[in-house]
Design a protein around this motif. Structure first.
Motif, PDB file in Angstrom:
ATOM      1  N   VAL A  46     161.789  16.866  65.615  1.00  0.00           N
ATOM      2  CA  VAL A  46     161.189  15.653  66.156  1.00  0.00           C
ATOM      3  C   VAL A  46     162.067  14.467  65.754  1.00  0.00           C
ATOM      4  CG1 VAL A  46     159.175  14.154  66.176  1.00  0.00           C
ATOM      5  CG2 VAL A  46     158.875  16.637  66.011  1.00  0.00           C
ATOM      6  N   GLU A  47     162.676  13.832  66.744  1.00  0.00           N
ATOM      7  CA  GLU A  47     163.564  12.696  66.510  1.00  0.00           C
ATOM      8  C   GLU A  47     162.824  11.393  66.803  1.00  0.00           C
ATOM      9  OE1 GLU A  47     167.723  10.749  68.281  1.00  0.00           O
ATOM     10  OE2 GLU A  47     166.925  12.627  69.107  1.00  0.00           O
ATOM     11  N   CYS A  48     162.768  10.503  65.816  1.00  0.00           N
ATOM     12  CA  CYS A  48     162.051   9.239  65.962  1.00  0.00           C
ATOM     13  C   CYS A  48     162.980   8.128  66.431  1.00  0.00           C
ATOM     14  CB  CYS A  48     161.391   8.855  64.636  1.00  0.00           C
ATOM     15  SG  CYS A  48     160.154  10.043  64.091  1.00  0.00           S
ATOM     16  N   GLU A  49     162.400   7.067  66.914  1.00  0.00           N
ATOM     17  CA  GLU A  49     163.188   5.956  67.443  1.00  0.00           C
ATOM     18  C   GLU A  49     164.018   5.270  66.365  1.00  0.00           C
ATOM     19  OE1 GLU A  49     160.584   3.347  69.546  1.00  0.00           O
ATOM     20  OE2 GLU A  49     160.215   4.771  71.173  1.00  0.00           O
ATOM     21  N   ASP A  50     163.574   5.344  65.103  1.00  0.00           N
ATOM     22  CA  ASP A  50     164.331   4.718  64.021  1.00  0.00           C
ATOM     23  C   ASP A  50     165.403   5.632  63.440  1.00  0.00           C
ATOM     24  OD1 ASP A  50     162.892   6.565  62.581  1.00  0.00           O
ATOM     25  OD2 ASP A  50     161.836   5.108  61.314  1.00  0.00           O
ATOM     26  N   GLY A  51     165.594   6.807  64.066  1.00  0.00           N
ATOM     27  CA  GLY A  51     166.622   7.744  63.617  1.00  0.00           C
ATOM     28  C   GLY A  51     166.122   8.821  62.680  1.00  0.00           C
ATOM     29  N   ALA A  52     164.931   8.660  62.147  1.00  0.00           N
ATOM     30  CA  ALA A  52     164.378   9.688  61.268  1.00  0.00           C
ATOM     31  C   ALA A  52     164.115  10.962  62.050  1.00  0.00           C
ATOM     32  CB  ALA A  52     163.094   9.197  60.617  1.00  0.00           C
ATOM     33  N   CYS A  53     164.307  12.122  61.389  1.00  0.00           N
ATOM     34  CA  CYS A  53     164.102  13.408  62.048  1.00  0.00           C
ATOM     35  C   CYS A  53     163.213  14.297  61.186  1.00  0.00           C
ATOM     36  CB  CYS A  53     165.442  14.100  62.293  1.00  0.00           C
ATOM     37  SG  CYS A  53     166.475  13.295  63.545  1.00  0.00           S
ATOM     38  N   PHE A  54     162.357  15.057  61.850  1.00  0.00           N
ATOM     39  CA  PHE A  54     161.444  15.957  61.160  1.00  0.00           C
ATOM     40  C   PHE A  54     161.584  17.361  61.763  1.00  0.00           C
ATOM     41  CE2 PHE A  54     159.662  11.732  60.853  1.00  0.00           C
ATOM     42  CZ  PHE A  54     159.216  11.643  59.539  1.00  0.00           C
ATOM     43  N   PRO A  55     162.267  18.283  61.080  1.00  0.00           N
ATOM     44  CA  PRO A  55     162.329  19.654  61.574  1.00  0.00           C
ATOM     45  C   PRO A  55     160.986  20.343  61.366  1.00  0.00           C
ATOM     46  CG  PRO A  55     163.443  19.499  59.472  1.00  0.00           C
ATOM     47  CD  PRO A  55     163.034  18.099  59.830  1.00  0.00           C
ATOM     48  N   ALA A  56     160.647  21.269  62.254  1.00  0.00           N
ATOM     49  CA  ALA A  56     159.344  21.913  62.162  1.00  0.00           C
ATOM     50  C   ALA A  56     159.382  23.288  62.819  1.00  0.00           C
ATOM     51  CB  ALA A  56     158.282  21.054  62.846  1.00  0.00           C
ATOM     52  N   HIS A  57     158.466  24.151  62.358  1.00  0.00           N
ATOM     53  CA  HIS A  57     158.266  25.434  63.016  1.00  0.00           C
ATOM     54  C   HIS A  57     157.448  25.235  64.297  1.00  0.00           C
ATOM     55  CE1 HIS A  57     159.955  27.913  59.838  1.00  0.00           C
ATOM     56  NE2 HIS A  57     159.247  27.235  58.950  1.00  0.00           N
ATOM     57  N   HIS A  58     156.495  24.317  64.243  1.00  0.00           N
ATOM     58  CA  HIS A  58     155.606  24.074  65.387  1.00  0.00           C
ATOM     59  C   HIS A  58     155.321  22.582  65.500  1.00  0.00           C
ATOM     60  CE1 HIS A  58     154.779  28.359  64.754  1.00  0.00           C
ATOM     61  NE2 HIS A  58     154.433  28.051  63.508  1.00  0.00           N
ATOM     62  N   VAL A  59     155.124  22.134  66.727  1.00  0.00           N
ATOM     63  CA  VAL A  59     154.709  20.758  66.986  1.00  0.00           C
ATOM     64  C   VAL A  59     153.541  20.796  67.964  1.00  0.00           C
ATOM     65  CG1 VAL A  59     155.330  18.582  68.097  1.00  0.00           C
ATOM     66  CG2 VAL A  59     156.940  19.681  66.546  1.00  0.00           C
ATOM     67  N   ILE A  60     152.456  20.091  67.629  1.00  0.00           N
ATOM     68  CA  ILE A  60     151.344  19.946  68.566  1.00  0.00           C
ATOM     69  C   ILE A  60     151.474  18.578  69.230  1.00  0.00           C
ATOM     70  CG2 ILE A  60     148.848  19.907  68.880  1.00  0.00           C
ATOM     71  CD1 ILE A  60     148.557  21.645  66.416  1.00  0.00           C
ATOM     72  N   VAL A  61     151.703  18.575  70.535  1.00  0.00           N
ATOM     73  CA  VAL A  61     151.916  17.342  71.291  1.00  0.00           C
ATOM     74  C   VAL A  61     150.561  16.862  71.809  1.00  0.00           C
ATOM     75  CG1 VAL A  61     153.111  16.294  73.244  1.00  0.00           C
ATOM     76  CG2 VAL A  61     154.214  18.138  71.945  1.00  0.00           C
ATOM     77  N   THR A  62     150.157  15.660  71.399  1.00  0.00           N
ATOM     78  CA  THR A  62     148.847  15.130  71.805  1.00  0.00           C
ATOM     79  C   THR A  62     148.958  13.800  72.526  1.00  0.00           C
ATOM     80  OG1 THR A  62     148.510  13.993  69.688  1.00  0.00           O
ATOM     81  CG2 THR A  62     147.741  16.267  69.840  1.00  0.00           C
ATOM     82  N   VAL A  63     150.154  13.444  72.982  1.00  0.00           N
ATOM     83  CA  VAL A  63     150.311  12.150  73.650  1.00  0.00           C
ATOM     84  C   VAL A  63     149.514  12.153  74.956  1.00  0.00           C
ATOM     85  CG1 VAL A  63     152.566  11.702  72.637  1.00  0.00           C
ATOM     86  CG2 VAL A  63     152.421  12.891  74.819  1.00  0.00           C
ATOM     87  N   PRO A  64     149.027  10.984  75.396  1.00  0.00           N
ATOM     88  CA  PRO A  64     148.248  10.920  76.637  1.00  0.00           C
ATOM     89  C   PRO A  64     149.036  11.417  77.846  1.00  0.00           C
ATOM     90  CG  PRO A  64     147.958   8.917  75.364  1.00  0.00           C
ATOM     91  CD  PRO A  64     149.057   9.686  74.697  1.00  0.00           C
ATOM     92  N   LEU A  65     148.305  11.931  78.809  1.00  0.00           N
ATOM     93  CA  LEU A  65     148.926  12.422  80.042  1.00  0.00           C
ATOM     94  C   LEU A  65     149.706  11.311  80.739  1.00  0.00           C
ATOM     95  CD1 LEU A  65     149.320  14.604  82.229  1.00  0.00           C
ATOM     96  CD2 LEU A  65     147.121  13.891  83.211  1.00  0.00           C
ATOM     97  N   GLY A  66     149.208  10.080  80.666  1.00  0.00           N
ATOM     98  CA  GLY A  66     149.924   8.967  81.296  1.00  0.00           C
ATOM     99  C   GLY A  66     151.316   8.794  80.722  1.00  0.00           C
ATOM    100  N   PHE A  67     151.452   8.975  79.416  1.00  0.00           N
ATOM    101  CA  PHE A  67     152.771   8.881  78.787  1.00  0.00           C
ATOM    102  C   PHE A  67     153.656  10.025  79.267  1.00  0.00           C
ATOM    103  CE2 PHE A  67     155.864   9.870  75.530  1.00  0.00           C
ATOM    104  CZ  PHE A  67     156.398   8.629  75.212  1.00  0.00           C
TER     105      PHE A  67
END
Length: 482
Positions: A241-262
């Motif tokens: 997961v790459e953030c806008e400020d450059g920070a990164c978070f490696p992960a085995h799994h990501v649950i995406v919950t952003v709104p459908l509009g996004f």
């Protein structure tokens, strides 16, 4: 200037309407109380609703809300009758007439469920079905032309209410066959006296300290890769997961919950590699609309002490006429009316609801322009040209909000429940050994409770259970799942 101070919280989604009565919530502490810019009501507060169950468990509801009597009320998901209904010329409409037309309208809404398993439908949309049936029933109407015109105007106001409930610009956009798949739970819809944030605060308090990181907007989710983390030498992660400020978070799994509009607006750049074509198509097909609230603060109330909802009827409107006046001149005619909020000390607040393109246009106006327009509306419908203007205005702007791009989902013409299931399907799907890298939750991923906070919560539990099942198939479920 309003006395509201900025304080925001983000939670699940829900249908915005229901004064008998999902979208991210945003709360503003105000006048010693709270106004909800987003999710507000618990829809169907009864044993089958996990939001209600949590609220009860945390002691966030009053005796009336918890009563067995309240939990057993069957509303069918329909909005209750207004306390009073006013026309654009300042006339009061008899509640008998309103009740008669409400019975007609919601009776037709109930009839739409008959098409859930039909091999074909007479028309594609809920709106077309309603208009077709109303046109036929008009033939039996008695009374003069003016009365018939008023009846159509009142029915048009119910169409506007249903647009707010469904989060759509027009019921012509809502698919007829799948409409009956939505489940309305029993219970008289209720609110949190101190706002939804009480619930999210309690949920947050149950998590280990520093589990949640705020103010880290995500730029891109990289998946199906092989990423490393210095803290875990020798281990690789399929997601980054790459953030806008450059920070990164490696992960085995990501649950995406952003709104459908996004997702509709940004899915092409939000995921790397891009989403599979079938999921992109599901995102495109499912409907996602805007429903906004406009709060007006008054020094003194002009409404009766027991008034709960003032519905507005525009006498020159009809659901059977497809007029397309300019938004600039008529945006406020989509306003369904005003819910009366509980008085906070000496301050009195009305909350207006407005959906669709008119709601999105409202977001482009200044506070002063909105205040002026609604002052004129209130002076017209009350028949009092000297009615004092509101002291201040506060409103939601969910369409222009960067991370929502609207309010909540509906099943649009050309889509069905299978598209919701497809949106909820984890990725990747081609190789079982590499599944569950990206999981999807949020109100738009729940097939029967879309647009609600309880649908959003259940979808999150669903994906958590999916991961629990992956890592420990023997673990006991902490609570029953719906």
């Amino acid at each position: 200037m309003p006395s509201w101070q900025a304080s925001r919280t983000k939670a699940a989604s829900k249908k915005e309407l229901g004064y008998q009565p999902a979208r991210p919530t945003k709360e503003e502490p105000s006048f010693g109380g709270v106004v909800e810019l987003g999710a507000h009501w618990i829809h169907g507060p009864s044993r089958g609703n996990p939001v209600f169950q949590l609220a009860a468990e945390f002691g966030l509801l009053g005796e009336k809300e918890l009563s067995e009597e309240n939990q057993l009320v069957e509303t069918g998901g329909h909005v209750g009758l207004p306390s009073e209904i006013c026309t654009s010329s300042g006339r009061r409409v008899s509640m008998e007439l309103v009740a008669e037309l409400a019975s007609l309208f919601y009776g037709l809404i109930d009839q739409t469920r008959e098409f859930l398993h039909a091999t074909e439908t007479p028309v594609p949309s809920v709106g077309e079905f309603l208009k077709k049936e109303i046109s036929q029933q008009m033939a039996s109407w008695t009374g003069d032309a003016e009365t018939k015109k008023l009846k159509l105007a009142i029915l048009n106001s119910f169409f506007n209410v249903e647009c707010c409930v469904s989060g759509t610009h027009s019921m012509d956009l809502v698919a007829l066959a799948p409409f009956g798949e939505y489940i309305a739970l029993p219970g008289l819809d209720c609110t949190f006296s101190r706002g939804y944030q009480g619930l999210t605060d309690r949920i947050m308090a149950s998590l280990p300290k520093d589990t949640v990181v705020f103010n880290k907007p995500v730029k891109t989710i990289h998946w199906n890769g092989s990423f490393q983390e210095a803290a875990f030498p020798g281990e690789t992660f399929p997601v980054l997961v790459e953030c806008e400020d450059g920070a990164c978070f490696p992960a085995h799994h990501v649950i995406v919950t952003v709104p459908l509009g996004f997702l509709k607006a940004h899915q092409d750049i939000f995921f790397e590699p891009p989403l599979p074509t079938e999921k992109v198509e599901a995102i495109r097909k499912i409907g996602f609309g805007t429903n906004n609230k406009i709060f007006l603060e008054f020094k003194e109330p002009f409404w009766e002490p027991d008034c709960q909802f003032i519905q507005v009827v525009w006498e020159d409107t009809s659901p059977l006429e497809d007029l397309t006046p300019t938004l600039q001149d008529s945006w406020f005619k989509k306003l369904i009316g005003f819910v009366v909020l509980p008085a906070f000390e000496s301050v009195h607040v009305l909350c207006g609801f407005i959906a669709g393109l008119e709601s999105e246009y409202m977001e482009t106006l200044s506070d002063e322009e909105v205040l002026l327009s609604l002052t004129q509306v209130l002076r017209k419908v009350t028949g009092n040209p000297q009615l004092p203007a509101p002291e201040s205005v506060l409103r939601s702007c969910w369409h222009s909000a960067r991370y929502t791009c609207g309010s909540y989902s509906y099943v649009a013409v050309g889509s069905n429940g299978a598209d919701i299931d497809l949106l909820a399907q984890p990725l990747p799907v081609d190789n079982p050994s590499t599944q569950l890298q990206m999981l999807f939750a949020g109100e738009a991923t729940h097939r029967t409770f879309y647009s609600t906070t309880h649908g959003a919560l259940l979808s999150g539990w669903r994906e958590a259970d999916r991961l629990i099942g992956l890592w420990d198939s023997q673990v006991q479920q902490p609570r029953p799942r719906l």
